[in-house]
Design an enzyme around this catalytic site. Sequence first.
Site, PDB file in Angstrom:
ATOM      1  N   LYS B 104      10.554   6.848   7.375  1.00 43.98           N
ATOM      2  CA  LYS B 104      10.442   6.690   8.844  1.00 43.98           C
ATOM      3  C   LYS B 104      11.783   6.412   9.490  1.00 43.98           C
ATOM      4  O   LYS B 104      12.035   6.856  10.606  1.00 43.98           O
ATOM      5  CB  LYS B 104       9.457   5.577   9.204  1.00 43.98           C
ATOM      6  CG  LYS B 104       9.851   4.178   8.699  1.00 43.98           C
ATOM      7  CD  LYS B 104       8.978   3.739   7.557  1.00 43.98           C
ATOM      8  CE  LYS B 104       9.518   2.478   6.912  1.00 43.98           C
ATOM      9  NZ  LYS B 104       8.710   2.056   5.779  1.00 43.98           N
ATOM     10  N   GLU B 128       4.592  13.613   6.879  1.00 45.06           N
ATOM     11  CA  GLU B 128       3.291  12.964   7.101  1.00 45.06           C
ATOM     12  C   GLU B 128       3.319  11.494   6.695  1.00 45.06           C
ATOM     13  O   GLU B 128       2.774  10.627   7.382  1.00 45.06           O
ATOM     14  CB  GLU B 128       2.198  13.707   6.320  1.00 45.06           C
ATOM     15  CG  GLU B 128       0.822  13.079   6.384  1.00 45.06           C
ATOM     16  CD  GLU B 128       0.292  12.986   7.801  1.00 45.06           C
ATOM     17  OE1 GLU B 128      -0.115  14.006   8.333  1.00 45.06           O
ATOM     18  OE2 GLU B 128       0.297  11.877   8.384  1.00 45.06           O
ATOM     19  N   VAL B 131       4.534   7.858   8.849  1.00 43.81           N
ATOM     20  CA  VAL B 131       3.741   7.004   9.740  1.00 43.81           C
ATOM     21  C   VAL B 131       2.334   6.848   9.160  1.00 43.81           C
ATOM     22  O   VAL B 131       1.664   7.846   8.880  1.00 43.81           O
ATOM     23  CB  VAL B 131       3.622   7.600  11.164  1.00 43.81           C
ATOM     24  CG1 VAL B 131       2.806   6.677  12.065  1.00 43.81           C
ATOM     25  CG2 VAL B 131       4.983   7.866  11.770  1.00 43.81           C
ATOM     26  N   GLY B 133       1.273   5.815   6.225  1.00 44.71           N
ATOM     27  CA  GLY B 133       1.054   6.017   4.783  1.00 44.71           C
ATOM     28  C   GLY B 133       0.115   7.168   4.501  1.00 44.71           C
ATOM     29  O   GLY B 133       0.398   8.319   4.836  1.00 44.71           O
ATOM     30  N   GLU B 189       8.271  -8.433   1.810  1.00 41.13           N
ATOM     31  CA  GLU B 189       9.575  -8.415   1.149  1.00 41.13           C
ATOM     32  C   GLU B 189      10.176  -9.830   1.143  1.00 41.13           C
ATOM     33  O   GLU B 189       9.818 -10.660   1.978  1.00 41.13           O
ATOM     34  CB  GLU B 189      10.538  -7.490   1.913  1.00 41.13           C
ATOM     35  CG  GLU B 189      10.033  -6.105   2.180  1.00 41.13           C
ATOM     36  CD  GLU B 189      10.330  -5.148   1.029  1.00 41.13           C
ATOM     37  OE1 GLU B 189      11.133  -5.503   0.150  1.00 41.13           O
ATOM     38  OE2 GLU B 189       9.741  -4.055   0.999  1.00 41.13           O
ATOM     39  N   ASP B 200      10.233  -1.926  11.649  1.00 41.09           N
ATOM     40  CA  ASP B 200       9.528  -0.840  10.951  1.00 41.09           C
ATOM     41  C   ASP B 200       8.555  -0.133  11.906  1.00 41.09           C
ATOM     42  O   ASP B 200       8.488   1.094  11.950  1.00 41.09           O
ATOM     43  CB  ASP B 200       8.763  -1.445   9.757  1.00 41.09           C
ATOM     44  CG  ASP B 200       7.874  -0.445   9.065  1.00 41.09           C
ATOM     45  OD1 ASP B 200       8.402   0.423   8.357  1.00 41.09           O
ATOM     46  OD2 ASP B 200       6.637  -0.522   9.249  1.00 41.09           O
ATOM     47  N   LYS B 204       8.348   3.900  13.545  1.00 34.08           N
ATOM     48  CA  LYS B 204       7.163   4.757  13.553  1.00 34.08           C
ATOM     49  C   LYS B 204       6.776   5.151  14.980  1.00 34.08           C
ATOM     50  O   LYS B 204       6.377   6.293  15.229  1.00 34.08           O
ATOM     51  CB  LYS B 204       6.016   4.050  12.828  1.00 34.08           C
ATOM     52  CG  LYS B 204       6.305   3.931  11.326  1.00 34.08           C
ATOM     53  CD  LYS B 204       5.461   2.900  10.611  1.00 34.08           C
ATOM     54  CE  LYS B 204       5.771   2.882   9.125  1.00 34.08           C
ATOM     55  NZ  LYS B 204       5.158   1.718   8.437  1.00 34.08           N
ATOM     56  N   GLY B 301       1.464   1.661  -0.074  1.00 38.70           N
ATOM     57  CA  GLY B 301       0.986   1.705  -1.450  1.00 38.70           C
ATOM     58  C   GLY B 301       1.351   3.031  -2.068  1.00 38.70           C
ATOM     59  O   GLY B 301       1.358   4.065  -1.405  1.00 38.70           O
TER      60      GLY B 301
END
Lengths: 426, 426
Positions: B104, B128, B131, B133, B189, B200, B204, B301
């Site tokens: 992203k 794809e 944004v 996942g 994190e 983040d 997106k 994930g």
Amino acid sequence: MKINVGLLGMGNIGTGSYQTLEMNRKTIFERTGLDIEITRILERDVDRDRGFFVPKEKFTQNPDDIFSDENIDIVIELIGGIEPATTFMMEALKNGKHVVTANKAAVAANYDMLLETAYENKVMFRYEASVGGGIPVINALTKALSANEFEEIHGIVNGTTNYILSQMTDFGLDYADVLKVAQEKGFAEADPTADVEGIDVANKLAILMAICFGIRLAPMDIPRAGITAISKEDIDIAASMGYKIKLLCSAKKTGNDVECHVKPTFVPFGHPIAAVNNEFNAIFAKGNAVDDLMLYGKGAGPLPTGSAVMGDVIEIATAISKEVAFDLPPVKENKELKYIGEGADERYIKLSVNEDVTLGDVAACLANNGLDIKSCRQLCASDDKKGRAGYVFIINAVSGKALETALEKICKDIDSVKVSSVINIL
Amino acid sequence: MKINVGLLGMGNIGTGSYQTLEMNRKTIFERTGLDIEITRILERDVDRDRGFFVPKEKFTQNPDDIFSDENIDIVIELIGGIEPATTFMMEALKNGKHVVTANKAAVAANYDMLLETAYENKVMFRYEASVGGGIPVINALTKALSANEFEEIHGIVNGTTNYILSQMTDFGLDYADVLKVAQEKGFAEADPTADVEGIDVANKLAILMAICFGIRLAPMDIPRAGITAISKEDIDIAASMGYKIKLLCSAKKTGNDVECHVKPTFVPFGHPIAAVNNEFNAIFAKGNAVDDLMLYGKGAGPLPTGSAVMGDVIEIATAISKEVAFDLPPVKENKELKYIGEGADERYIKLSVNEDVTLGDVAACLANNGLDIKSCRQLCASDDKKGRAGYVFIINAVSGKALETALEKICKDIDSVKVSSVINIL
């Protein structure tokens, strides 16, 4: 690039598709460089007030005017019903026209024939609007998620029944009363059979079964129950146990066995499908890579359905402009997977009994007939707290057939027992 | 048909993408006739236990081994961060490789350059997974919904912050405590800044703004607040008024004006976004034809992201097999629409005050400074019901700038007033 489209049928959905295109034609042109126009319309009702201007010369009553028009690239079929829609679509495909349809009954009944005819004639066939209206579920399942094997599908794919169940739930109303209001508001047909008996849902499930599992089923062979027997009391009991009742189409793969059914189902409050209310639809899928996924939106209505129809038209028009407007060979029936009918699910069972039959009596009888009780409780007659109106049981996973056999025996073993509800649990 | 793929980076997402392909390679072949294989991998950590076998000879530490390999058709970039990822993707595109990325930051920073370079080099560029996942949101917005003009977008597109807010809500925990647990469990994190400060999410949102409205924004220019200031008390007050607090990216078109922001937001319980909890993501869009639509799923994930990455790879591989693996000219910036920064929204404001300042005093001051109060109430100090701990106001739609100016003046007008929370309302 100019792309001409023929439209078969200009009722509500046809009008919505035409309107979607007119409303956003400039935007579509800016995004794609495509100037798409519906140039011919097969429709008898020329004079109906559609809320916007449609040139009368576009209308025809002869489908061949569309099939034989060399300037028409794409045919949109929005007549509905299996025939003459299927014949018209076949005719269009054989005449080298790409076909877009919203027709779940025709697609479910003639899936392989339509896809293969498109492939043989080197044209494209698209049917996004046939399941979930405006929700791009067919695109997601066949394209973006094509790296997945699917494990489960659960869908609310009929807005009429979801509206009825939602209103019963939210306002404590009876089925018949809500149906009447829904009919007055135009949310339910005068003859609501196809909706409330789950026939419409079975058509859509047949399409989902073909896409997700490569299994072909005649919609009428899918184990199915509608919502006409759902009572206010069932909904209250469900709520007291943390569930909403939804009419679901469900399919599940276990090893190589695939089960499916259309049934009213207890959905736990925490499940995303439980929050899908009124006219909204949702398709919940579990893929072996993507995990849980849900697509939510308007499953019907002229403009949402028009969005899906015109999305398909734009896809085909884009392919035409790239000079690759043909379909790859259709995915064949999956012979490795085995369709097993309705599988094993937890069930909610409500039994009515005579005053003298105790919960212990009935529980013992269920156990003797192989039903594994997870929980049970007495229902009191409303005016007399001592009166036993009946009992509610939650049964651990049992197949539809085994359950049916057991319930028949139980009704014989205890004379006064009557089965008032059997509902699946998600 | 054999399609060879080069992979840049085999950390968690790279491993998940590789695994998705291996796990479903046979199914993908049956569906598409495509035999896709990851043949080269740029990764230093060759020996890491990835849970399955990866032939050592696939690994290289020299990216040119991939860019110059004539057998490689598609390059997957999963290094993350703007550089060297962008340089690598540009190199791949210029070498005639199709590119798939989940990055992203790089896509948001270099959207036009990447799309144009792909177009100029007659290859495809897909993103794809950048944004949401595994949620096929880019595909839906750019393809299936391409017949729509978009009116609104609201997204929960960061799993870490949604997990933290959900846990605070469900278990009455403080931000710091939940963050610590999330870090221990690997959901956050060690340095959570990019997540909890909304950076983040801003990346997106910049991508969604380009797709839905044709507006180009540097992510750091997007009006933004994170979740670090959200207190347990805010969450309780929100709940008492029928809202959940979610970190949303939001964009809305009014006429030709488009506003957007990343902000913690009160979401009404009944809104489908309110039911999106923990690590799940969702993108809610309103199109002028499709109406309300929501896509829900796992936003992160290895396998869900791998599903999106491999979905893109299959799309490109299919195009290669049809001999049309090139992109149409990218959609240009929309000069008709005007970006106006953060627009007007209802707001929740919590002010702390000295004991002697009444609600009437503060309300009058807000009104004098142009804030239109929708509702207000006193907050009691926890141990002393007479103590005025502060006041909560719901303010009718006001722009971010106007609100800021007003609050500054209010703090000057009434000495003891301090602003403890300002939160948008959806």
